[in-house]
Design an enzyme around this catalytic site. Structure first.
Site, PDB file in Angstrom:
ATOM      1  N   CYS A  95       0.905  -1.208   0.116  1.00 41.16           N
ATOM      2  CA  CYS A  95       0.060   0.006   0.018  1.00 41.16           C
ATOM      3  C   CYS A  95       1.044   1.234   0.000  1.00 41.16           C
ATOM      4  CB  CYS A  95      -1.059  -0.035   1.253  1.00 41.16           C
ATOM      5  SG  CYS A  95      -2.071   1.352   1.116  1.00 41.16           S
ATOM      6  N   GLU A 139      -6.233  12.626   1.505  1.00 43.91           N
ATOM      7  CA  GLU A 139      -6.550  12.622   0.191  1.00 43.91           C
ATOM      8  C   GLU A 139      -8.040  12.759   0.369  1.00 43.91           C
ATOM      9  OE1 GLU A 139      -5.498   8.484  -1.300  1.00 43.91           O
ATOM     10  OE2 GLU A 139      -3.497   9.102  -1.217  1.00 43.91           O
ATOM     11  N   SER A 167      -6.474  11.393  -3.917  1.00 39.30           N
ATOM     12  CA  SER A 167      -5.990   9.700  -4.271  1.00 39.30           C
ATOM     13  C   SER A 167      -5.663   9.645  -5.607  1.00 39.30           C
ATOM     14  CB  SER A 167      -7.467   8.881  -3.844  1.00 39.30           C
ATOM     15  OG  SER A 167      -7.075   7.678  -4.703  1.00 39.30           O
TER      16      SER A 167
END
Length: 535
Positions: free
Chosen positions: A102, A424, A450
């Site tokens: 991630c 984000e 994002s």
């Protein structure tokens, strides 16, 4: 003490390779890391080294999105880099294999490797397979946009639930050219990841062999004395930025490549991104702006095919080295394009001639900001400001119909210091897309986006509101003008009015008085310098 856990004298006389991963039970992105670590360790042993496994943290951008927990994401990048450095220096490892997943684990690993300048490499755990619903490929992007569509009455609750239940089918990081896959691509072009290894999807049967090969390679890097900074050169960073541009990648790459470059001792600034993106077309037809998902890039022949295209256009430094001992040009020459693939366009048939992003300046962003161009055909927008002092306020307004066509949504106090952590905004941007407003509304923020965000969106506005930047002076109804061609972002107020408003402005009370967020807010730099700490 090491004998107590099974190491022999012979083990400890060999090169010690730290094998770091961020397995955690909070997301699918890093779910395969422990299994990959075992294969890496097999490769290290086979090459005559001794592996020592350790772990670090990870924060899921997707799971925390739209919550206060999202503030932890960018902060975690610094913590991860620092933790890798601490364990490596503390235990005197000779080399490293850093398994990442991630978003923030990827730049953090490269930051740590370049900071310490030791032999090592970064191995991406791989992208998730696409979900499927009624013959349609899904990614997590579809879930956030479905929320917006549901709130706008465009789909019902059953459809929203179906999208949510089918979007993420197993292990791997988010499936478009979002931040994880953008940074995975960037590290192959930077040369710190083994060519071809990162693009292999998380659940593909070739991934374990790639991990084993990475372990072997790390031992060879130690034996040959190949340190990270010998790979991460200025030319390599320019290649990396070109890959970000050509794939229409996440704007987070700007923050992360600036931070990695700082650790590598390379002078890189946001204007370099503008110059490289201005000459580098978008060639990869990948979500969020395109049709395909990251697994399709692998099926098309991998990133080496994209390297071929960019070399054909004269946009890569072909002599830049990679950790496997080959140059970028040699990697490209070995790539085999799948006949008939449509994912990576021909060099003379780009999706957009100007790739990636543009850097804007003006009275709203004297230090600069970033507008994402992929998946968006507009070059300008002028409209009244709708001002929100948090992401939650903005989302509620979009949900409740408070944002109208023509508006400029302004979200502030979400920057590196003000957030803190620069959240984000996928919840808001997804809601805007889902409500059918993406073609008529602009959004600007001192926060970030994002990689799944698309639409006419401007992020990383600096100076940020919490530090008295001009965005703090904007009021509802003020006219905001964004002009990509002129590289301008302005509020239509004269300097005297802006100064007058800021003259009565007071810094907000910090949202966190103690702990990791407070430490971060006290030491973090501007987004225009990568939002790094300790500099």
């Amino acid at each position: 003490m090491l004998r107590a856990i099974g190491f022999s004298r012979e083990d400890l006389e060999r090169p010690i390779i730290g094998v770091c991963h961020s397995w955690i039970e909070t997301m699918p992105c890093n779910w395969n890391h422990r299994a990959l670590a075992e294969k890496v360790k097999e490769g290290v042993r086979a090459a005559g080294g001794t592996p020592m496994e350790f772990s670090t943290i990870a924060v899921s951008d997707g799971v925390t999105m739209g919550t206060q927990g999202m503030k932890a994401s960018l902060v975690s990048r610094e913590v991860i880099a620092d933790s890798i450095e601490l364990v490596t220096r503390g235990h005197s490892f000779d080399g490293l294999v850093l398994i990442v997943g991630c978003d923030k684990t990827i730049p953090a690993a490269a930051m740590a490797l370049c900071r310490m300048d030791i032999p090592g490499l970064v191995l991406y755990g791989g992208t998730i397979q696409p979900g499927h619903l009624r013959d349609r490929d899904l990614t997590v992007q579809d879930v956030f946009e479905a929320v917006g569509a549901y709130n706008a009455g465009r789909i019902d609750a059953a459809e929203l639930r179906a999208v949510e239940e089918h979007a993420c089918p197993g292990a791997g990081a988010c499936g478009g050219q979002f931040t994880a896959n953008t940074m995975s691509t960037a590290l192959e072009f930077l040369g710190l990841s083994p060519a071809g290894a990162n693009a292999i999807p998380a659940t593909h049967p070739d991934k374990p062999a790639a991990a084993e090969a990475a372990g072997r390679l790390a031992v060879g890097l130690v034996e040959d004395g190949v340190n990270a900074r010998s790979i991460a050169t200025r030319a390599a960073f320019e290649n990396s930025v070109a890959s970000f541009s050509a794939t229409g990648g996440s704007t987070n790459a700007v923050l992360h490549l600036l931070a990695i470059a700082a650790e590598a001792g390379i002078h890189l600034e946001i204007d370099d991104f503008e110059a490289i993106c201005a000459r580098t077309p978008i060639l990869a037809d990948i979500r969020p702006g395109g049709r395909f998902v990251a697994t399709d890039v692998f099926a098309a022949g991998g990133l080496g095919v994209l390297m071929q295209r960019l070399l054909e256009l004269g946009l890569l430094h072909g002599d830049a080295m990679t950790v496997d001992g080959r140059t970028i040009a040699e990697v490209a020459a070995a790539a085999m394009e799948t006949p008939g693939q449509e994912v990576i366009r021909a060099a003379d048939a780009p999706l957009r001639k100007h790739g990636g992003i543009a850097v804007l300046r003006g009275n709203l962003a004297s230090e600069g900001c970033v507008v994402k161009l992929a998946g968006n055909d507009r070059d300008s927008h002028r409209g009244p400001a709708r001002v929100f002092d948090s992401e939650e306020e903005a989302f509620a307004s979009v949900r409740d119909g408070g944002v109208q066509p023509g508006d400029v949504v302004v979200i502030r106090y979400e920057g590196p210091v003000g957030g803190p952590g620069m959240r984000e905004m996928l919840g808001v941007t997804g809601a805007i897309v889902g409500a059918g407003l993406s073609d008529s509304v602009a959004l600007i923020t001192d926060g970030r986006f994002s990689g799944a965000t698309h639409g006419f969106m401007v992020a990383h506005i600096a100076p940020e509101a919490a530090l008295g930047g001009a965005i703090a002076a904007v009021r509802d109804g003020d006219i905001v003008s964004i002009d990509v061609v002129a590289h301008r972002i302005d509020v239509e107020l004269d300097e005297a009015e802006i100064a007058s408003r800021l003259g009565t402005w007071k810094p907000p009370v910090p949202r966190y008085a103690t702990g990791v967020f407070a430490k971060y807010a006290a030491t973090v730099s501007s987004a225009s310098f990568g939002a790094v700490t300790g500099r």
